[in-house]
Design an enzyme around this catalytic site. Structure first.
Site, PDB file in Angstrom:
ATOM      1  N   HIS A  82       0.840  -1.200   0.000  1.00 50.62           N
ATOM      2  CA  HIS A  82       0.000   0.000   0.000  1.00 50.62           C
ATOM      3  C   HIS A  82       0.881   1.258   0.000  1.00 50.62           C
ATOM      4  O   HIS A  82       0.715   2.142  -0.858  1.00 50.62           O
ATOM      5  CB  HIS A  82      -0.900  -0.032   1.240  1.00 50.62           C
ATOM      6  CG  HIS A  82      -1.793   1.158   1.406  1.00 50.62           C
ATOM      7  ND1 HIS A  82      -3.105   1.166   0.983  1.00 50.62           N
ATOM      8  CD2 HIS A  82      -1.564   2.375   1.953  1.00 50.62           C
ATOM      9  CE1 HIS A  82      -3.645   2.360   1.261  1.00 50.62           C
ATOM     10  NE2 HIS A  82      -2.718   3.108   1.868  1.00 50.62           N
ATOM     11  N   GLU A  83       1.808   1.319   0.951  1.00 55.90           N
ATOM     12  CA  GLU A  83       2.664   2.505   1.050  1.00 55.90           C
ATOM     13  C   GLU A  83       3.558   2.639  -0.187  1.00 55.90           C
ATOM     14  O   GLU A  83       3.904   3.749  -0.598  1.00 55.90           O
ATOM     15  CB  GLU A  83       3.513   2.474   2.323  1.00 55.90           C
ATOM     16  CG  GLU A  83       2.721   2.410   3.640  1.00 55.90           C
ATOM     17  CD  GLU A  83       1.759   3.567   3.857  1.00 55.90           C
ATOM     18  OE1 GLU A  83       1.953   4.621   3.233  1.00 55.90           O
ATOM     19  OE2 GLU A  83       0.779   3.386   4.627  1.00 55.90           O
TER      20      GLU A  83
ATOM     21  N   HIS B 130       1.799   4.697  -2.652  1.00 47.32           N
ATOM     22  CA  HIS B 130       1.994   6.128  -2.366  1.00 47.32           C
ATOM     23  C   HIS B 130       3.384   6.579  -2.840  1.00 47.32           C
ATOM     24  O   HIS B 130       3.552   7.630  -3.438  1.00 47.32           O
ATOM     25  CB  HIS B 130       1.892   6.383  -0.857  1.00 47.32           C
ATOM     26  CG  HIS B 130       0.494   6.377  -0.307  1.00 47.32           C
ATOM     27  ND1 HIS B 130      -0.496   7.200  -0.786  1.00 47.32           N
ATOM     28  CD2 HIS B 130      -0.080   5.660   0.700  1.00 47.32           C
ATOM     29  CE1 HIS B 130      -1.612   6.999  -0.090  1.00 47.32           C
ATOM     30  NE2 HIS B 130      -1.387   6.060   0.818  1.00 47.32           N
TER      31      HIS B 130
ATOM     32  N   GLU C 165      -4.503   8.296  -2.441  1.00 50.88           N
ATOM     33  CA  GLU C 165      -5.057   7.032  -1.938  1.00 50.88           C
ATOM     34  C   GLU C 165      -5.364   6.087  -3.102  1.00 50.88           C
ATOM     35  O   GLU C 165      -5.243   4.872  -2.976  1.00 50.88           O
ATOM     36  CB  GLU C 165      -6.310   7.315  -1.101  1.00 50.88           C
ATOM     37  CG  GLU C 165      -6.764   6.159  -0.242  1.00 50.88           C
ATOM     38  CD  GLU C 165      -5.808   5.801   0.905  1.00 50.88           C
ATOM     39  OE1 GLU C 165      -4.861   6.578   1.174  1.00 50.88           O
ATOM     40  OE2 GLU C 165      -5.998   4.724   1.502  1.00 50.88           O
TER      41      GLU C 165
END
Lengths: 496, 496
Positions: free
Chosen positions: B262-263, B266, B293
């Site tokens: 997930h990160e 980003h 997001e």
């Protein structure tokens, strides 16, 4: 609001920016990936520019003058003195000279990085010559503002109030006894059996664990600091958050271990500087590079190479690496720790030969700054110094005058602080032991509290209240006395 | 120098200070010992103060106006638009309101830290009420300056140009199908055998190595970033030096692994923003929290929970933990990754139920900000929302309206960005696959280049040139369409 109060608010802001810069510089050395360098340089340049704008604001000199008459107490007066010193060093130079210096430093250092491995002094000579010219311009301007000679004006950047007139007799004394003393030590050493080698490898993880354990023994506060890895070990961060670094060599644990103990000495000084109101003021800072180096060398050379401490540490070292046999006993580790050898490289030198490296550099940089010598003559003058003081001749300039980054990066006037620090360490350690006879036995139990307590009171907690000279005089009863250092060396290397 | 050029110079300086602040904040979470907190707070407050002085300097509004007439190109015009937005958000508020907000936020958050474990909403109600009052004052002022409603003025802080008039129909659509859809999914799931459990422990070192390996597979550039540990995982640092963090739980590797992926989404966005001149300008920044997001969820939810990617990753996961047996096969890992469950806690929610958590919060915060609801009624209204959308009733406020820090720390208007991001992720992923049919098969080979290439062109490299709405429309051919997200969920959870 008084002029003095306005200055305190301004310097509190400068301290916060300075602390931020320290953290960013630690990060650049210990954490940052290479690709972050360019934007980090932009961050650092921006924050430095903002600091420079703040301290060179037009109202500062008036405030400094007004505050003189505001009935300050001793700490405030000392704080004002340090503020003025900061201001002089920051505001003395015209902006175009500051720019030219920054460019010349970075150009010269870049060429030096190629010239050193190639042992080619001539390649860096033009850039070094440009840089030295600018450094001498800077020295001349600061000399006028500070009312001291040109070399002292540069020295003052690292050692506030340091004066070559006080250094010269001290170094003359050292130079007088060192060559004969070193010969004697080597003679005594040659008649003893050589220390036993220790079996590599020494895993980095075990070295780190041992280092952390001994940092705690010395009194490092891990709530206000940490230990990491960087290519060039240093003590950075801020007094509230000291960032030590080291580098692990798996074929020899001693460099990292002694390096950690050395940097822990620096760190204990920072952690012990005054808290509260003075934390963020110039008077609350550690007092110059001589005292800073004295604190690292007091731990590394005086305390941690003492026989009682080695007796304490030997079983921990043996356990850390799962060692067995006589090579791990305290006697062997102690002898290894005080081994003396004539070498070409300053950073690899032992306690006895190190001052010779420094004195050579000090004499040369002073002659160059004062215009009594030509840069082109440096290599030969360097080698002459090594012949005279150490009896050896560097085979090339890589092992000679190209070895240290200092001059090529613009740091002139720094070298003497190393040996002045070593001598101050000996004198402080002697005074501490005289004041509290439990200090040395304490090291044998791994109890540094008596030693650290004395240092907190007489050195760390004083911040920059006194000049370095006054601090040493108050703490030890006299100004720096080379006989104390000589006595220490004679005792350790000839008598024990 | 044109007004526009002066603005670029000013914003370059602001960017450097902002980057320095990012690094200091990463350090505070990932490296700093507790004892460094107080002086770090001073550093951060000082740098923020300096930034605020720079952007609220009296000449800025004139320069913004003058620059409008200076014949700018498209990127410069967009840059000027973003500068103005920054200026409005920074300069709109009177200094005493900014101070009062900072104090109220920190007071409320501190009480919330005690009230949450005690499930005692009443304890935090007075502080939250004070804080909400100030947030509404801030919203009213920004509403006037931006010419939008009060809720939109707060939303605009996180999602520039975001409008509740566009969110409402989208969330209405979700609310219309979610309750029935979730029931269907749970029904289908119940008729299948439960996935096999995986045998703990999963050593942190092995989790880290696996995480680093998959970060590289996704395209993370380790020359411009690194992975560390912090209590609350996040993606920090700067585009040139992205600092990811995670947290390892040795009894379950999935949270850290999916968190890292997930990160990394980003991070890839940050690393892909425009370089060179726009790097340090507002137009070069990533475009708001919805698109941010969308990039993390596109990687985590769309790409890394896809069957082809799980087929690729399963042998690596098995190898990382030395696993054996059917529980380590792709089929089992895939089923575990898309498990659905009705729960009380947003941050533990799966892809299907997550939007329900967000919609409940969005409706409530909007009503509170617009003054259509009393804070005292929040717990009961919260629980009604859970009953209506998820068919469950939180047993207490710890598992209810006290669970998230957002409101208690002053972040109002943030919640909708999570679900708008999830929907945008689905729509971008669909468009990318339509444009390049090799994207999905690529994931099965661990080849993210086709996907990343599409994202670089259509999202990352656009910086803040377009509004979020225009970017999505250009990249996918239409504005955000809830039917795409619905179709994705139906396909993954009911058809495959």
């Amino acid at each position: 609001m008084t002029a003095y109060a306005r200055l305190e608010a301004t310097f509190r802001k400068l301290a916060a920016i300075g602390d931020a810069l320290s953290m960013l510089q630690w990060d650049a050395s210990a954490m940052m990936p290479d690709g972050g360098a360019e934007s980090r340089a932009e961050q650092v340049a921006t924050l430095r520019g903002i600091s420079h704008e703040i301290i060179t604001a037009p109202e500062i000199p008036d405030l400094l003058d007004q505050a003189e008459g505001e009935g300050l107490d001793a700490w405030e007066r000392a704080n004002l003195r340090e503020m003025r010193r900061d201001w002089i060093h920051s505001a003395a130079l015209p902006a175009d000279l500051v720019d030219a210096l920054a460019r010349a430093e970075s150009a010269c250092e870049m060429i030096w990085r190629e010239a050193r491995p190639a042992a080619d002094f001539k390649r860096v000579l033009p850039a070094l010559s440009d840089l030295l010219g600018l450094v001498r311009q800077m020295g001349a301007i600061k000399s006028e503002k500070l009312g001291v000679g040109i070399y002292d004006a540069l020295l003052d950047q690292y050692e506030p109030g340091g004066r070559s007139a006080e250094i010269d007799p001290v170094f003359d004394h050292l130079e007088g006894f060192l060559p004969g003393f070193i010969a004697q030590v080597l003679d005594v050493q040659a008649r003893r059996p050589a220390p036993l080698p220790l079996p590599a490898p020494f895993p980095a993880a075990a070295q780190k664990e041992l280092g952390l354990k001994l940092m705690a023994v010395l009194g490092f506060d891990f709530n206000h600091g940490r230990l990491d890895v960087s290519h060039h070990p240093f003590c950075g961060g801020t007094p509230d958050d000291v960032r030590l670094t080291t580098r692990y060599n798996e074929s020899d644990f001693a460099p990292a271990l002694m390096g950690v103990l050395h940097e822990t000495g620096h760190a204990l000084y920072e952690q012990g500087t005054p808290k509260g109101r003075w934390r963020s003021q110039p008077v609350g800072r550690s007092r110059g590079m001589v005292l800073h180096e004295s604190q690292s060398l007091l731990m590394e050379m005086q305390a941690c190479r003492s026989r009682p401490f080695v007796d304490f540490a030997a079983p921990l070292i043996k356990q850390a690496f799962g060692g067995q046999g006589p090579e791990w006993e305290a006697d062997n580790l102690y002898r290894r720790g005080i081994r003396v050898e004539r070498g070409f490289i300053r950073v690899e030198a032992d306690e006895c030969t190190y001052p010779a490296h420094v004195i050579i550099r000090y004499r040369l940089e002073k002659a160059l700054i004062e215009g009594r010598m030509e840069l082109a003559d440096l290599p030969e003058a360097w080698n002459q110094g090594y012949r005279r003081l150490l009896g050896i001749t560097p085979p090339d300039d890589r092992l000679g005058c190209l070895q240290d980054i200092h001059w090529y990066g613009g740091s002139w006037g720094y070298f003497p602080t190393y040996t002045l620090g070593a001598m101050t360490a000996a004198q402080l350690f002697q005074a501490a032991q005289a004041a509290d006879p439990d200090i040395l036995p304490g090291l044998g139990r791994g109890d540094f509290k008596p030693l650290l307590g004395w240092l907190r009171t007489h050195v760390h907690g004083q911040g920059s209240l006194l000049t370095g000279r006054d601090l040493v005089t108050r703490a030890t009863g006299r100004p720096l006395d080379p006989a104390v250092f000589e006595a220490h060396l004679r005792r350790r290397y000839l008598e024990e």
